[in-house]
Write a protein that holds these residues in place. Sequence first.
Motif, PDB file in Angstrom:
ATOM      1  N   PRO A 319       2.471  -4.774   3.116  1.00  0.00           N
ATOM      2  CA  PRO A 319       1.941  -4.086   1.944  1.00  0.00           C
ATOM      3  C   PRO A 319       2.927  -3.058   1.403  1.00  0.00           C
ATOM      4  O   PRO A 319       3.589  -2.345   2.171  1.00  0.00           O
ATOM      5  CB  PRO A 319       0.672  -3.403   2.482  1.00  0.00           C
ATOM      6  N   LEU A 320       2.996  -3.010   0.084  1.00  0.00           N
ATOM      7  CA  LEU A 320       3.893  -2.043  -0.548  1.00  0.00           C
ATOM      8  C   LEU A 320       3.370  -0.629  -0.336  1.00  0.00           C
ATOM      9  O   LEU A 320       2.180  -0.369  -0.451  1.00  0.00           O
ATOM     10  CB  LEU A 320       4.002  -2.329  -2.053  1.00  0.00           C
ATOM     11  N   GLU A 321       4.265   0.272   0.000  1.00  0.00           N
ATOM     12  CA  GLU A 321       3.868   1.667   0.166  1.00  0.00           C
ATOM     13  C   GLU A 321       3.675   2.314  -1.201  1.00  0.00           C
ATOM     14  O   GLU A 321       4.399   2.031  -2.152  1.00  0.00           O
ATOM     15  CB  GLU A 321       4.937   2.429   0.955  1.00  0.00           C
ATOM     16  N   LEU A 322       2.672   3.161  -1.268  1.00  0.00           N
ATOM     17  CA  LEU A 322       2.373   3.839  -2.521  1.00  0.00           C
ATOM     18  C   LEU A 322       3.277   5.061  -2.659  1.00  0.00           C
ATOM     19  O   LEU A 322       3.140   6.046  -1.937  1.00  0.00           O
ATOM     20  CB  LEU A 322       0.903   4.269  -2.555  1.00  0.00           C
ATOM     21  N   LYS A 323       4.239   4.961  -3.551  1.00  0.00           N
ATOM     22  CA  LYS A 323       5.135   6.080  -3.817  1.00  0.00           C
ATOM     23  C   LYS A 323       5.115   6.374  -5.309  1.00  0.00           C
ATOM     24  O   LYS A 323       5.171   5.467  -6.132  1.00  0.00           O
ATOM     25  CB  LYS A 323       6.559   5.734  -3.367  1.00  0.00           C
ATOM     26  N   ILE A 324       5.036   7.627  -5.648  1.00  0.00           N
ATOM     27  CA  ILE A 324       4.986   7.997  -7.051  1.00  0.00           C
ATOM     28  C   ILE A 324       5.950   9.151  -7.302  1.00  0.00           C
ATOM     29  O   ILE A 324       5.952  10.157  -6.581  1.00  0.00           O
ATOM     30  CB  ILE A 324       3.547   8.372  -7.468  1.00  0.00           C
ATOM     31  N   LYS A 325       6.786   8.989  -8.310  1.00  0.00           N
ATOM     32  CA  LYS A 325       7.755  10.017  -8.658  1.00  0.00           C
ATOM     33  C   LYS A 325       7.073  11.119  -9.479  1.00  0.00           C
ATOM     34  O   LYS A 325       6.031  10.876 -10.104  1.00  0.00           O
ATOM     35  CB  LYS A 325       8.899   9.386  -9.448  1.00  0.00           C
ATOM     36  N   PRO A 326       7.665  12.314  -9.500  1.00  0.00           N
ATOM     37  CA  PRO A 326       7.038  13.424 -10.235  1.00  0.00           C
ATOM     38  C   PRO A 326       6.741  13.094 -11.691  1.00  0.00           C
ATOM     39  O   PRO A 326       5.659  13.412 -12.196  1.00  0.00           O
ATOM     40  CB  PRO A 326       8.086  14.543 -10.111  1.00  0.00           C
ATOM     41  N   LEU A 327       7.697  12.479 -12.391  1.00  0.00           N
ATOM     42  CA  LEU A 327       7.476  12.138 -13.797  1.00  0.00           C
ATOM     43  C   LEU A 327       6.344  11.126 -13.948  1.00  0.00           C
ATOM     44  O   LEU A 327       5.525  11.222 -14.866  1.00  0.00           O
ATOM     45  CB  LEU A 327       8.760  11.582 -14.416  1.00  0.00           C
ATOM     46  N   GLN A 328       6.280  10.154 -13.018  1.00  0.00           N
ATOM     47  CA  GLN A 328       5.206   9.178 -13.060  1.00  0.00           C
ATOM     48  C   GLN A 328       3.854   9.853 -12.830  1.00  0.00           C
ATOM     49  O   GLN A 328       2.858   9.522 -13.482  1.00  0.00           O
ATOM     50  CB  GLN A 328       5.440   8.101 -12.005  1.00  0.00           C
ATOM     51  N   ALA A 329       3.831  10.808 -11.909  1.00  0.00           N
ATOM     52  CA  ALA A 329       2.593  11.538 -11.633  1.00  0.00           C
ATOM     53  C   ALA A 329       2.122  12.303 -12.859  1.00  0.00           C
ATOM     54  O   ALA A 329       0.923  12.346 -13.169  1.00  0.00           O
ATOM     55  CB  ALA A 329       2.805  12.497 -10.460  1.00  0.00           C
ATOM     56  N   VAL A 330       3.064  12.889 -13.598  1.00  0.00           N
ATOM     57  CA  VAL A 330       2.718  13.615 -14.824  1.00  0.00           C
ATOM     58  C   VAL A 330       2.111  12.671 -15.848  1.00  0.00           C
ATOM     59  O   VAL A 330       1.097  12.991 -16.492  1.00  0.00           O
ATOM     60  CB  VAL A 330       3.969  14.319 -15.397  1.00  0.00           C
ATOM     61  N   LEU A 331       2.729  11.487 -16.014  1.00  0.00           N
ATOM     62  CA  LEU A 331       2.205  10.505 -16.966  1.00  0.00           C
ATOM     63  C   LEU A 331       0.794  10.054 -16.575  1.00  0.00           C
ATOM     64  O   LEU A 331      -0.085   9.899 -17.438  1.00  0.00           O
ATOM     65  CB  LEU A 331       3.140   9.292 -17.040  1.00  0.00           C
ATOM     66  N   VAL A 332       0.585   9.836 -15.267  1.00  0.00           N
ATOM     67  CA  VAL A 332      -0.729   9.413 -14.788  1.00  0.00           C
ATOM     68  C   VAL A 332      -1.772  10.474 -15.116  1.00  0.00           C
ATOM     69  O   VAL A 332      -2.868  10.164 -15.609  1.00  0.00           O
ATOM     70  CB  VAL A 332      -0.688   9.143 -13.269  1.00  0.00           C
ATOM     71  N   LEU A 333      -1.443  11.742 -14.872  1.00  0.00           N
ATOM     72  CA  LEU A 333      -2.382  12.831 -15.147  1.00  0.00           C
ATOM     73  C   LEU A 333      -2.647  12.973 -16.645  1.00  0.00           C
ATOM     74  O   LEU A 333      -3.799  13.156 -17.065  1.00  0.00           O
ATOM     75  CB  LEU A 333      -1.835  14.142 -14.583  1.00  0.00           C
ATOM     76  N   ILE A 334      -1.608  12.886 -17.455  1.00  0.00           N
ATOM     77  CA  ILE A 334      -1.760  13.040 -18.907  1.00  0.00           C
ATOM     78  C   ILE A 334      -2.624  11.925 -19.486  1.00  0.00           C
ATOM     79  O   ILE A 334      -3.594  12.171 -20.223  1.00  0.00           O
ATOM     80  CB  ILE A 334      -0.383  13.068 -19.600  1.00  0.00           C
ATOM     81  N   PHE A 335      -2.278  10.671 -19.153  1.00  0.00           N
ATOM     82  CA  PHE A 335      -3.024   9.557 -19.715  1.00  0.00           C
ATOM     83  C   PHE A 335      -4.442   9.494 -19.145  1.00  0.00           C
ATOM     84  O   PHE A 335      -5.376   9.082 -19.849  1.00  0.00           O
ATOM     85  CB  PHE A 335      -2.288   8.239 -19.453  1.00  0.00           C
ATOM     86  N   GLY A 336      -4.627   9.900 -17.878  1.00  0.00           N
ATOM     87  CA  GLY A 336      -5.972   9.960 -17.322  1.00  0.00           C
ATOM     88  C   GLY A 336      -6.836  10.957 -18.073  1.00  0.00           C
ATOM     89  O   GLY A 336      -8.003  10.684 -18.393  1.00  0.00           O
ATOM     90  N   ALA A 337      -6.271  12.120 -18.393  1.00  0.00           N
ATOM     91  CA  ALA A 337      -7.003  13.149 -19.137  1.00  0.00           C
ATOM     92  C   ALA A 337      -7.297  12.686 -20.567  1.00  0.00           C
ATOM     93  O   ALA A 337      -8.406  12.900 -21.088  1.00  0.00           O
ATOM     94  CB  ALA A 337      -6.196  14.442 -19.156  1.00  0.00           C
ATOM     95  N   LEU A 338      -6.313  12.041 -21.209  1.00  0.00           N
ATOM     96  CA  LEU A 338      -6.520  11.546 -22.572  1.00  0.00           C
ATOM     97  C   LEU A 338      -7.576  10.448 -22.607  1.00  0.00           C
ATOM     98  O   LEU A 338      -8.388  10.379 -23.538  1.00  0.00           O
ATOM     99  CB  LEU A 338      -5.202  11.024 -23.140  1.00  0.00           C
ATOM    100  N   GLY A 339      -7.572   9.582 -21.576  1.00  0.00           N
ATOM    101  CA  GLY A 339      -8.590   8.540 -21.493  1.00  0.00           C
ATOM    102  C   GLY A 339      -9.978   9.132 -21.368  1.00  0.00           C
ATOM    103  O   GLY A 339     -10.929   8.672 -22.014  1.00  0.00           O
ATOM    104  N   ALA A 340     -10.109  10.166 -20.538  1.00  0.00           N
ATOM    105  CA  ALA A 340     -11.400  10.840 -20.373  1.00  0.00           C
ATOM    106  C   ALA A 340     -11.839  11.489 -21.682  1.00  0.00           C
ATOM    107  O   ALA A 340     -13.022  11.420 -22.064  1.00  0.00           O
ATOM    108  CB  ALA A 340     -11.307  11.889 -19.269  1.00  0.00           C
ATOM    109  N   LEU A 341     -10.900  12.113 -22.402  1.00  0.00           N
ATOM    110  CA  LEU A 341     -11.218  12.755 -23.678  1.00  0.00           C
ATOM    111  C   LEU A 341     -11.704  11.740 -24.699  1.00  0.00           C
ATOM    112  O   LEU A 341     -12.684  11.976 -25.432  1.00  0.00           O
ATOM    113  CB  LEU A 341      -9.986  13.495 -24.206  1.00  0.00           C
ATOM    114  N   LEU A 342     -11.039  10.597 -24.755  1.00  0.00           N
ATOM    115  CA  LEU A 342     -11.451   9.545 -25.690  1.00  0.00           C
ATOM    116  C   LEU A 342     -12.838   9.020 -25.323  1.00  0.00           C
ATOM    117  O   LEU A 342     -13.678   8.776 -26.201  1.00  0.00           O
ATOM    118  CB  LEU A 342     -10.426   8.402 -25.669  1.00  0.00           C
ATOM    119  N   PHE A 343     -13.079   8.863 -24.030  1.00  0.00           N
ATOM    120  CA  PHE A 343     -14.373   8.389 -23.551  1.00  0.00           C
ATOM    121  C   PHE A 343     -15.487   9.353 -23.973  1.00  0.00           C
ATOM    122  O   PHE A 343     -16.549   8.927 -24.445  1.00  0.00           O
ATOM    123  CB  PHE A 343     -14.318   8.254 -22.033  1.00  0.00           C
ATOM    124  N   VAL A 344     -15.249  10.649 -23.809  1.00  0.00           N
ATOM    125  CA  VAL A 344     -16.240  11.668 -24.198  1.00  0.00           C
ATOM    126  C   VAL A 344     -16.478  11.619 -25.704  1.00  0.00           C
ATOM    127  O   VAL A 344     -17.627  11.685 -26.171  1.00  0.00           O
ATOM    128  CB  VAL A 344     -15.766  13.063 -23.769  1.00  0.00           C
TER     129      VAL A 344
END
Length: 473
Positions: A319-344
Amino acid sequence: MVFKRFFNLPNTVTIFFTVLFVANILLLIFGGKISYEIEDVFRINTFTVLIWSVVTFFGAVISRYASSYLTGFKFHTKFMLMCTGFTLSVMVFIMSNHVISFLGSWLVMGIFMAKLIGVDSRWGEAKEASKVAQRFFFTGSAFLSTGVLLLSFHSNQLTIDGIIAQVNTLPYYVTLIASIFIILAALVQSAIYPFHRWLLSAMTSPTPASALMHAGFVNGSGILLALFATLLFSSNTLSLLFIIGGLTAIVAQFTKLLQVNVKQKLACSTIAQMGFMIMQCGLGFFNAAIAHLILHGFYKAYLFLSSGEEIKQSIPQKPLELKIKPLQAVLVLIFGALGALLFVTLTGKGASLDNSIFLTLIVSITVGQATYNIVKEKSLSTLQKLVVPPVLFIAGIGVYALFYNGVTLLMADLPMAVVPLQITTVEIIFGIIFLVGFFIMKLGFYRNIPWLYVKLLNVSQPYKKTILKYKNS
């Protein structure tokens, strides 16, 4: 010869359900406010026609698929008859108002589904799986009958509408006991832990039967709970639903990762999705639960009918190990928040400090997970990784919001279909547990805990008496 070929049983069943599907859709579009009653035994409203539309669509698609998939199968005709009987029994259940027709159609649904699981009577494992499923379904029917008849006796009503209208006048102990029995019936139907093994054993059924089971049978509990929403509010059992659904969703997602058989993976996925649906009921969003079960039905039917394409020989890989770079983590957080905002913005859920925040949180996690899967994909350019996530979640959430609002409108006749409640301490604590469990799963920590790995593997196995038992007799 042409006449005989065109009007054989599989083609006739497909045409029959296609005509019903088209008629139901036309009635939804042009029928206006739908409200019919037949001697207090049956009642047809907009919600009834909505579920009929979904059921007949699955009936038409699956019967058409089976007509070619089961060509040459000895029990092809038996399968088509059982499939037709099951689909019609679901339709009868949806429109039933009298206690007898309501409970009777629920029981008949289970009988037909058990017959579909063991349709190949030459196969010992299928016969045993059918027997096990039937025992579970009889148990579920007994639970439902106990709860409904208790309410009927104390309210002096013989119709479901009459019972619901009198719920708030009944003693609390009556509503509590009845609620627990009805919840138990729903848990059995949806294969929620600890009633899940019948579904894992039922993978012996033909693929079209599995598609019908996962798209139209296990979802029935969501409809049942929606019909008794007033009772669940009155008995204060929503938190119980929320906890049971959440635990099931977490455990089933874990067990899905351990499966090597494609149909077992899909079975664990279904259990997890049913857990999410039960959670939505526990939050008071029965309209969201109905939207979820309909979308899940389409998705899971497609996955089962296309499961053959996924079966191939391959070399086991680490199984591939889950590794996330800092920039990728920022994108995940930003798009997750934007998705939640759109949903609301599109649904209104999560806009106030009530338990709809949990649904918004789940959407945010889903968008974040999808974003991570995209940004770690090496074949995509940096520009694509920035553009693809928002396009996908805008389209996906937009379609869901449209569907959710449409289902809410069509459920207007059902009392208390959507009643957001204030967040309780229990929900907050369990929400934290849910998040911790999710990240433990995604980060693969469970692989480093042998006893947990073994426990999850054992709990995701079929019922022991359905595994080669017939060879010992």
